[in-house]
Design an enzyme around this catalytic site. Structure first.
Site, PDB file in Angstrom:
ATOM      1  N   HIS A 127      43.214  32.482  46.423  1.00 51.44           N
ATOM      2  CA  HIS A 127      41.759  32.689  46.402  1.00 51.44           C
ATOM      3  C   HIS A 127      41.256  33.159  47.765  1.00 51.44           C
ATOM      4  CE1 HIS A 127      42.671  30.011  43.031  1.00 51.44           C
ATOM      5  NE2 HIS A 127      41.682  30.645  42.431  1.00 51.44           N
ATOM      6  N   ASP A 144      41.967  35.919  43.848  1.00 53.73           N
ATOM      7  CA  ASP A 144      40.824  35.804  42.938  1.00 53.73           C
ATOM      8  C   ASP A 144      39.518  35.566  43.690  1.00 53.73           C
ATOM      9  OD1 ASP A 144      42.678  35.885  40.960  1.00 53.73           O
ATOM     10  OD2 ASP A 144      42.330  33.853  40.220  1.00 53.73           O
ATOM     11  N   HIS A 183      37.701  40.112  37.089  1.00 50.24           N
ATOM     12  CA  HIS A 183      37.639  38.642  37.062  1.00 50.24           C
ATOM     13  C   HIS A 183      36.278  38.184  36.527  1.00 50.24           C
ATOM     14  CE1 HIS A 183      39.124  34.702  37.944  1.00 50.24           C
ATOM     15  NE2 HIS A 183      38.425  34.475  39.041  1.00 50.24           N
ATOM     16  N   HIS A 209      31.775  35.244  36.996  1.00 51.12           N
ATOM     17  CA  HIS A 209      32.733  34.145  37.091  1.00 51.12           C
ATOM     18  C   HIS A 209      32.398  32.994  36.147  1.00 51.12           C
ATOM     19  CE1 HIS A 209      35.534  31.257  39.031  1.00 51.12           C
ATOM     20  NE2 HIS A 209      36.210  32.360  39.267  1.00 51.12           N
TER      21      HIS A 209
HETATM   22 ZN   LIG Z   1      38.115  32.613  39.876  1.00 46.66          ZN
END
Ligand SMILES: [Zn+2]
Length: 233
Positions: free
Chosen positions: A193, A48, A99, A103
């Site tokens: 991440h 992500d 995503h 954000h």
């Molecule tokens: Zn995120």
């Protein structure tokens, strides 16, 4: 469970129930997924918050070395700043997911902002890769009811995760690896991440990733993208 996580779970649960109700026909292939089919001993590694021009290529190098394909959930505003990194992800045979544009937590977005967050990111990723993503991961795992018609409009499914080796607080690379290998189950979706959100997260990921892959392989797991895991349902 912290108050924030409790609220997130409550919001996700309520919104997911509402979404499943309104989607009706999609009950067979649920709009929201937390894991893939349990039939095969496969897991999906997901990344992500990228693309990050510094860290994403390092992650891609580890995946290429070990012949693993993963799923990258990209932030639209970051993707337009690093188009070459986006192309390197697709060139490596990885899957790209949405995503959000900036954000933003959807928990804090109204219907119009929700539509912009998902739609603008979708547009940018389709332009950069030649293909609109089929998967959306809500930032912070936070959702709202307005998300569901937007997902339907774009043909998106909402992907949460089964295992998160590092959440809102830093976890050392060795501990992340141990957690992941211990919690792995067939069909698990792993949330990682590859860009800074939590300080130092991508550096810890790059340190942990080779051992994560090797540890999962020793435990007899193969790797698939989220799309591949969901096809098995
Ligand atoms: Zn995120």
């Amino acid at each position: 469970m912290s108050a924030r996580r409790f609220l997130a779970a409550l919001g996700a649960g309520a919104a997911a129930a509402w979404g499943l109700y309104t989607w009706g026909a999609h009950l067979v292939t649920p709009v929201c997924v937390w894991r893939g089919a349990r039939g095969a001993r496969r897991v999906a590694l997901t990344f992500d918050d990228g693309p990050d021009p510094e860290w994403t290529p390092r992650v891609l190098a580890v995946l290429a070395e070990r012949d693993v394909r993963g799923s990258f959930f990209l932030v639209g505003a970051r993707a337009v700043r690093s188009p070459d990194t986006v192309r390197r992800i697709t060139a490596g045979g990885h899957e790209i997911g949405n995503h959000g544009w900036a954000h933003r937590s959807l928990w804090l977005c109204g219907p119009r902002r929700t539509s912009v967050e998902i739609g603008r990111c979708q547009e940018v990723l389709a332009d950069l890769t030649g293909r609109a993503p089929a998967l959306f991961r809500p930032p912070w795992g936070m959702v709202n009811a307005a998300m569901f018609p937007v997902l339907r409009r774009h043909g998106l499914r909402c992907v949460f995760w089964t295992i998160q080796p590092e959440g809102l607080v830093p976890v050392s690379a060795p501990l992340q690896t141990r957690r992941l290998v211990r919690r792995a189950r067939p069909g698990a979706i792993v949330d990682l991440h590859d860009a800074p959100g939590l300080p130092g997260a991508p550096a810890r990921l790059c340190e942990a990733l080779p051992a994560m892959i090797d540890g999962l392989r020793r435990a007899d797991y193969a790797f698939a993208t989220v799309g591949e895991l969901l096809e098995e349902r």
